[in-house]
Design a protein around this motif. Structure first.
Motif, PDB file in Angstrom:
ATOM      1  N   MET A  30      39.097  47.486  52.305  1.00 12.00           N
ATOM      2  CA  MET A  30      39.335  47.493  51.030  1.00 12.00           C
ATOM      3  C   MET A  30      39.910  46.455  50.412  1.00 12.00           C
ATOM      4  N   ARG A  31      40.548  45.576  51.055  1.00 10.70           N
ATOM      5  CA  ARG A  31      41.213  44.382  50.488  1.00 10.70           C
ATOM      6  C   ARG A  31      40.156  43.450  49.805  1.00 10.70           C
ATOM      7  N   GLU A  32      39.165  43.254  50.662  1.00 13.03           N
ATOM      8  CA  GLU A  32      38.204  42.251  50.266  1.00 13.03           C
ATOM      9  C   GLU A  32      37.202  42.850  49.044  1.00 13.03           C
ATOM     10  N   ALA A  33      37.165  44.233  49.281  1.00 12.68           N
ATOM     11  CA  ALA A  33      36.203  44.857  48.114  1.00 12.68           C
ATOM     12  C   ALA A  33      37.028  44.933  46.634  1.00 12.68           C
ATOM     13  N   VAL A  34      38.341  45.262  46.737  1.00  9.75           N
ATOM     14  CA  VAL A  34      39.160  45.029  45.467  1.00  9.75           C
ATOM     15  C   VAL A  34      39.370  43.648  45.044  1.00  9.75           C
ATOM     16  N   ASN A  35      39.541  42.826  45.994  1.00  8.64           N
ATOM     17  CA  ASN A  35      39.765  41.363  45.625  1.00  8.64           C
ATOM     18  C   ASN A  35      38.548  40.804  44.829  1.00  8.64           C
ATOM     19  N   THR A  36      37.172  41.236  45.498  1.00  6.02           N
ATOM     20  CA  THR A  36      35.764  40.790  44.907  1.00  6.02           C
ATOM     21  C   THR A  36      36.063  41.279  43.240  1.00  6.02           C
ATOM     22  N   LEU A  37      36.389  42.690  43.218  1.00  2.81           N
ATOM     23  CA  LEU A  37      36.345  43.145  41.780  1.00  2.81           C
ATOM     24  C   LEU A  37      37.211  42.465  40.892  1.00  2.81           C
ATOM     25  N   LEU A  38      38.433  41.978  41.420  1.00  5.52           N
ATOM     26  CA  LEU A  38      39.262  41.154  40.562  1.00  5.52           C
ATOM     27  C   LEU A  38      38.818  39.881  40.063  1.00  5.52           C
ATOM     28  N   ARG A  39      38.026  39.223  41.081  1.00  4.39           N
ATOM     29  CA  ARG A  39      37.623  37.817  40.707  1.00  4.39           C
ATOM     30  C   ARG A  39      36.226  37.864  39.624  1.00  4.39           C
ATOM     31  N   ARG A  40      35.512  39.046  39.655  1.00  2.00           N
ATOM     32  CA  ARG A  40      34.588  39.117  38.795  1.00  2.00           C
ATOM     33  C   ARG A  40      34.710  39.803  37.534  1.00  2.00           C
ATOM     34  N   ASN A  41      36.236  40.465  37.523  1.00  3.84           N
ATOM     35  CA  ASN A  41      36.565  41.048  36.309  1.00  3.84           C
ATOM     36  C   ASN A  41      37.679  40.235  35.430  1.00  3.84           C
ATOM     37  N   GLY A  42      37.740  39.164  35.963  1.00  4.32           N
ATOM     38  CA  GLY A  42      38.752  38.094  35.277  1.00  4.32           C
ATOM     39  C   GLY A  42      38.623  38.008  33.917  1.00  4.32           C
ATOM     40  N   SER A  43      37.529  38.064  33.267  1.00  3.57           N
ATOM     41  CA  SER A  43      37.401  37.864  31.820  1.00  3.57           C
ATOM     42  C   SER A  43      38.399  39.299  30.918  1.00  3.57           C
ATOM     43  N   ASP A  44      38.166  40.389  31.628  1.00  2.00           N
ATOM     44  CA  ASP A  44      38.900  41.485  31.010  1.00  2.00           C
ATOM     45  C   ASP A  44      40.315  41.647  31.464  1.00  2.00           C
ATOM     46  N   SER A  45      41.023  40.608  30.544  1.00  2.00           N
ATOM     47  CA  SER A  45      42.562  40.517  31.021  1.00  2.00           C
ATOM     48  C   SER A  45      43.556  41.743  30.749  1.00  2.00           C
ATOM     49  N   GLU A  46      43.064  42.780  29.818  1.00  4.76           N
ATOM     50  CA  GLU A  46      43.617  43.991  29.663  1.00  4.76           C
ATOM     51  C   GLU A  46      43.587  44.881  30.795  1.00  4.76           C
ATOM     52  N   ILE A  47      42.514  45.127  31.335  1.00 11.58           N
ATOM     53  CA  ILE A  47      42.332  45.942  32.436  1.00 11.58           C
ATOM     54  C   ILE A  47      42.643  45.332  33.792  1.00 11.58           C
ATOM     55  N   THR A  48      42.636  44.176  33.928  1.00 10.94           N
ATOM     56  CA  THR A  48      42.909  43.311  35.287  1.00 10.94           C
ATOM     57  C   THR A  48      44.331  43.939  35.909  1.00 10.94           C
ATOM     58  N   TYR A  85      45.661  46.677  36.020  1.00  6.33           N
ATOM     59  CA  TYR A  85      45.574  48.051  36.753  1.00  6.33           C
ATOM     60  C   TYR A  85      44.756  47.723  38.059  1.00  6.33           C
ATOM     61  N   PHE A  86      43.762  46.879  38.164  1.00 11.03           N
ATOM     62  CA  PHE A  86      43.126  46.451  39.459  1.00 11.03           C
ATOM     63  C   PHE A  86      44.082  45.693  40.306  1.00 11.03           C
ATOM     64  N   GLN A  87      44.799  45.100  39.678  1.00 12.29           N
ATOM     65  CA  GLN A  87      45.912  44.368  40.603  1.00 12.29           C
ATOM     66  C   GLN A  87      46.847  45.249  41.212  1.00 12.29           C
ATOM     67  N   ASP A  88      47.451  46.177  40.481  1.00 10.70           N
ATOM     68  CA  ASP A  88      47.999  47.381  41.195  1.00 10.70           C
ATOM     69  C   ASP A  88      47.699  47.945  42.259  1.00 10.70           C
ATOM     70  N   VAL A  89      46.114  48.333  41.729  1.00 16.77           N
ATOM     71  CA  VAL A  89      45.392  49.121  43.157  1.00 16.77           C
ATOM     72  C   VAL A  89      45.174  48.035  44.447  1.00 16.77           C
ATOM     73  N   TYR A  90      45.216  46.959  44.156  1.00 17.72           N
ATOM     74  CA  TYR A  90      45.220  45.738  44.957  1.00 17.72           C
ATOM     75  C   TYR A  90      46.558  45.479  45.778  1.00 17.72           C
ATOM     76  N   ASP A  91      47.484  45.843  45.213  1.00 19.20           N
ATOM     77  CA  ASP A  91      48.779  45.840  45.840  1.00 19.20           C
ATOM     78  C   ASP A  91      48.941  46.923  46.688  1.00 19.20           C
ATOM     79  N   GLN A  92      48.475  48.335  46.176  1.00 14.57           N
ATOM     80  CA  GLN A  92      48.735  49.545  46.862  1.00 14.57           C
ATOM     81  C   GLN A  92      47.837  49.282  48.106  1.00 14.57           C
TER      82      GLN A  92
END
Length: 321
Positions: free
Chosen positions: A201-219, A221-228
């Motif tokens: 799951m680390r790799e999957a969520v990290n990939t989403l973080l990289r692809r969603n870097g333009s949407d700074s407002e929801i990023t 929330y994904f960072q919080d999921v990655y920390d979890q």
């Protein structure tokens, strides 16, 4: 009628509509559609693949069981495979329920392999944060991942409580029985199973973080999921090592207890051997010093008590008794 939702301009405008209406809603660029499929057939997935332009390999992965958690990126969409986890404290076993998701620009399709994947919990997370609905599919995807990662965290937290109970039993006065040993074995197997679904799951969520870097407002929330995900991964690894150490400690304690018992038995056998030797010697049918006189009896008694007492205190000094 099934699990379906329609968002338009960040607002929930319809839910529970027939899946047949999805194709019309998807054509609207301002609409975001979600629908859920539980144990679909190959024909069902092929039908939606034509509507959404899904890749053939992604459709095949959605039908197969025991896929590793992953995020595959295709030209027109992404494919996500995840596992929710639930720990049974009575048996020490962890149950995993897999689900897949097709992610397009304005649609999220969840494919559950079993009813054990609680889609209602995902819906509850969406309802708790309606202000994020303006982020479209990423908002829906965050709710899905948040449920999955929370299930991992709840499972490893419940396992941690059981590990603490194992520690208390290992270092307690009672002897660890077969049931406790079996439970420890099942717990270690469950930790291995959980690690298999948490680590990727680390790799999957990290990939989403990289692809969603333009949407700074929801990023965040994904960072919080990655920390979890990171916390659950590290916790799972530490618990797996801890259970192994507990098992080794348990074996060492049992070995030490067996050695102590053997020392005690051997010590008492040595003490009992002294009067046996002396009485056997004085029981000979030949004359010896003190033969036929009370002196011989008292001499043997003094030897028995003196030598046995000396051995007893010598063994006590060495902590053998």
């Amino acid at each position: 009628m099934g699990h379906t939702r329609l968002y338009r301009n960040g607002k929930l405008v319809a839910e529970g509509f027939p899946v047949a209406d999805v194709s019309e809603h998807v054509k609207d660029p301002s609409a975001v559609v979600w629908f859920d499929m539980c144990t679909p057939t190959e024909e069902d997935l092929l039908a939606i693949s034509e509507e959404l332009g899904l890749h053939r390999l992604a459709v095949e992965d959605a039908l197969q069981r025991r896929q590793r958690p992953k995020l595959d990126v295709y030209d027109s969409h992404m494919f996500l495979n995840v596992y929710a986890a639930r720990f049974d404290a009575s048996s020490g076993q962890v149950d995993v329920a897999d689900a897949a998701a097709f992610i397009t620009s304005n649609a999220l399709v969840t494919v559950r392999k079993t009813e054990d994947f609680a889609i209602d919990e995902v819906i509850r997370r969406w309802d708790e944060s309606p202000s994020l609905a303006k982020h479209g599919v990423m908002y829906l995807l965050h709710g899905l991942l948040d449920y999955v990662v929370d299930s991992h965290f709840d499972a490893v937290e419940a396992m941690d409580e059981q590990v603490e109970k194992l520690e208390e039993k290992v270092f307690g006065d009672e002897v660890v029985g077969r049931d406790e040993q079996r439970f420890a074995f099942e717990l270690r197997k469950s930790l291995v199973t959980l690690r298999r679904v948490v680590m990727p799951m680390r790799e999957a969520v990290n990939t989403l973080l990289r692809r969603n870097g333009s949407d700074s407002e929801i990023t965040p929330y994904f960072q919080d999921v990655y920390d979890q995900v990171l916390r659950a991964t590290e916790w799972t690894d530490s618990l797996r090592d801890l259970v192994g150490n507990i098992r080794e400690t348990q074996l060492n304690i049992q070995s030490n207890r067996a050695n102590m018992v053997m020392k005690q038995v051997t010590s008492w056998a040595a003490i009992v051997a002294v009067p046996t030797l002396i009485t056997g010697f004085y029981g000979q049918n030949i004359p010896f010093p003190g033969y036929g006189h009370p002196l011989g009896f008292w001499t043997s008694m003094v030897l028995i008590v003196g030598v046995s007492g000396t051995l007893y205190w010598a063994f006590r000094a060495r902590d053998w008794l």
